[in-house]
Design an enzyme around this catalytic site. Structure first.
Site, PDB file in Angstrom:
ATOM      1  N   HIS A  82       4.757  37.172  -5.021  1.00 42.64           N
ATOM      2  CA  HIS A  82       4.115  38.387  -4.518  1.00 42.64           C
ATOM      3  C   HIS A  82       3.560  38.198  -3.106  1.00 42.64           C
ATOM      4  O   HIS A  82       3.182  39.186  -2.446  1.00 42.64           O
ATOM      5  CB  HIS A  82       2.994  38.815  -5.473  1.00 42.64           C
ATOM      6  CG  HIS A  82       2.725  40.281  -5.444  1.00 42.64           C
ATOM      7  ND1 HIS A  82       3.448  41.168  -4.682  1.00 42.64           N
ATOM      8  CD2 HIS A  82       1.785  41.032  -6.091  1.00 42.64           C
ATOM      9  CE1 HIS A  82       2.990  42.383  -4.852  1.00 42.64           C
ATOM     10  NE2 HIS A  82       1.968  42.332  -5.705  1.00 42.64           N
ATOM     11  N   ASP A 132       7.005  42.603  -2.241  1.00 38.48           N
ATOM     12  CA  ASP A 132       6.155  43.655  -2.812  1.00 38.48           C
ATOM     13  C   ASP A 132       6.774  44.188  -4.099  1.00 38.48           C
ATOM     14  O   ASP A 132       7.959  43.989  -4.379  1.00 38.48           O
ATOM     15  CB  ASP A 132       5.977  44.790  -1.803  1.00 38.48           C
ATOM     16  CG  ASP A 132       5.186  44.352  -0.579  1.00 38.48           C
ATOM     17  OD1 ASP A 132       4.351  43.439  -0.717  1.00 38.48           O
ATOM     18  OD2 ASP A 132       5.423  44.896   0.528  1.00 38.48           O
TER      19      ASP A 132
END
Length: 465
Positions: free
Chosen positions: A436, A440
């Site tokens: 992450h 995204d």
């Protein structure tokens, strides 16, 4: 002062005469270098390297410059060097081979042969376990294994000697494991009779000794129902971890500590892909010589998803992002010795048949333990198929230095709503774990949605839509 100089000149002149006489006396004893080498070869106490000679007597070669120049080159020319051979030239050493650029040592896992066994040239006699692969130690010559100079569990480096092989088989003792020469009794000797002790006298002596008072031990405390009952230590076994298992554990923990792991899920209707496989599997095998599986369909779907979302194929390097313009997909393979991840190169340029052939080849090598370091190096994306073991759902861990991994699972018939009707469909859950920090949620969901669309309708690959 003049007298001192005269005595000095006289002393130097006499020294030169004495040295010349000594040289003339020792001169007939000196043999040519070839003869000296032959005598040394026939003497059993000399070693294998004849680059150094020891001359008997004292000799000052500095007194004659020409003599020194003629004598030294003749000796230094006689240099004998026989690597991996014994004094008789019959013994050969088996050493650990080169194991790869990134591997400096390994663990001697097991011996495939025993002392006294006959081996051929390049026949494996032992296995070295490294952090990534298992490497065989082959016999350099045909012969009989005389002895092992290392033991299982030792840490060895390239070039380390582990066994001695006799090319002729002489001097090799064939001893059965049950034979223990030290315990055999000599036939000519009889055991001396031990003096007999009268039992009555012994009992009397024992009764005469005062017996110590034994205090009654308190009864063991009664355990309550809340106390845990631990199993005894005798029912536990402690086994050292293999190097491959330790390496896998380290990499997985590093992945967990480094990446910001997040997993997103989706489900895929496998009806069309399974129908395509059922209709063309015989023709596919007849033409390409390999079975048509489901993995090639997911690999092609992953290639399409990575091309649509290049950030999934990228990786963080310090303060930079490295975008890869190639697609090398790693396939996780579980073996009896541990998890290995071979790489399929340039999958974006391969068709279904080429992918299936490469998967079968790498899987066989992985299970046989013959896969090489180069076949596992690199990779930009990983696919793990836990469905072959019956896994319904999981959250896979990223394989560093990649940024995402796709998890496949088992196919289960479930009731699904299709066109307003409830019908049974073969469904599979798919999971994408991603870093992450770099990726995204939007890109991750779009990628997994592309996997779903391509697998459910493989015609999209043909039309590139």
């Amino acid at each position: 002062m003049l007298g001192i100089l005269r005595r000095k000149v006289a002393s130097d002149a006499s020294s030169v005469l004495i040295k010349r006489k000594l040289w003339n006396r020792t001169r007939p004893v000196v043999l040519t270098p070839t003869v000296v080498a032959e005598e040394i070869l026939l003497h059993p106490r000399w070693t294998r390297n004849f680059s150094h000679f020891t001359l008997c007597g004292s000799m000052d070669l500095r007194s004659s410059r020409g003599m020194k120049d003629n004598f030294v080159p003749q000796i230094t020319m006689q240099t004998w060097n026989r690597p991996f051979c014994s004094n008789s030239g019959d013994l050969v050493d088996a050493v650990v081979p080169f194991m790869g650029e990134s591997i400096s040592d390994g663990t001697l896992a097991t011996f495939l042969k025993k002392p006294g066994d006959r081996v051929e040239v390049d026949e494996p006699i032992a296995q070295i376990e490294t952090d990534k692969v298992t490497i065989d130690v082959a016999s350099p010559e045909a012969g009989v294994i005389q002895k092992f100079v290392a033991k299982e569990g030792d840490t060895v480096e390239p070039g380390t000697k582990i066994a001695v092989i006799s090319k002729s088989g002489d001097g090799v003792a064939h001893v059965a494991p049950s034979e223990k020469p030290a315990e055999k009794a000599t036939p000519g000797k009889k055991e001396q009779p031990k003096p007999k002790v009268e039992p009555a006298a012994a009992e009397v002596k024992k009764e005469e000794r005062p017996r110590p008072k034994v205090e009654a031990s308190p009864p063991p405390p009664q355990t309550t129902a809340t106390e845990p009952q631990l199993p005894p230590k005798e029912r536990e076994r402690r086994v050292p971890m293999t190097r491959l298992r330790k390496r896998v554990a380290t990499r997985l923990k590093d992945s967990q500590n480094t990446f910001a792991l997040l997993t997103t899920f989706n489900e895929v209707d496998m009806t069309n892909l399974m129908k395509l496989r059922s209709e063309y599997k015989d023709a596919f095998f007849e033409k390409h010589g390999v079975k048509l599986g489901l993995m090639s369909g997911f690999v092609k779907a992953a290639v399409s998803g990575l091309q649509n979302q290049p950030i999934i194929n990228a990786v963080i390097d310090g303060d930079d992002i490295i975008y890869r313009d190639y697609v090398d997909i790693s396939i996780a393979v579980g073996t009896p010795k541990g998890l290995v991840v071979p790489v399929i190169r340039n999958t974006d340029k391969m068709n279904f048949a080429e992918i299936e052939k490469e998967i079968n080849t790498l899987a066989k090598k992985a299970n046989a333990g013959t896969i090489s370091i180069d076949e596992m190096a690199g990779g930009s994306f990983t696919i793990s198929n836990g469905g072959v073991y019956g896994s319904l759902l999981s959250t896979p861990i990223i394989n560093p230095p990649q940024s995402a991994i796709l998890g496949m699972h088992s196919i289960v018939n479930r009731p699904m709503v299709v066109g307003g009707d409830i019908v049974p469909r073969p469904m599979m859950y798919v999971a994408l774990t991603y870093d992450h920090r770099l990726i995204d949620g939007r890109e991750a969901v779009f990628f997994l949605r592309r996997i779903k669309d391509v697998v459910e309708d493989p015609r999209r690959l043909l039309l590139d839509i």
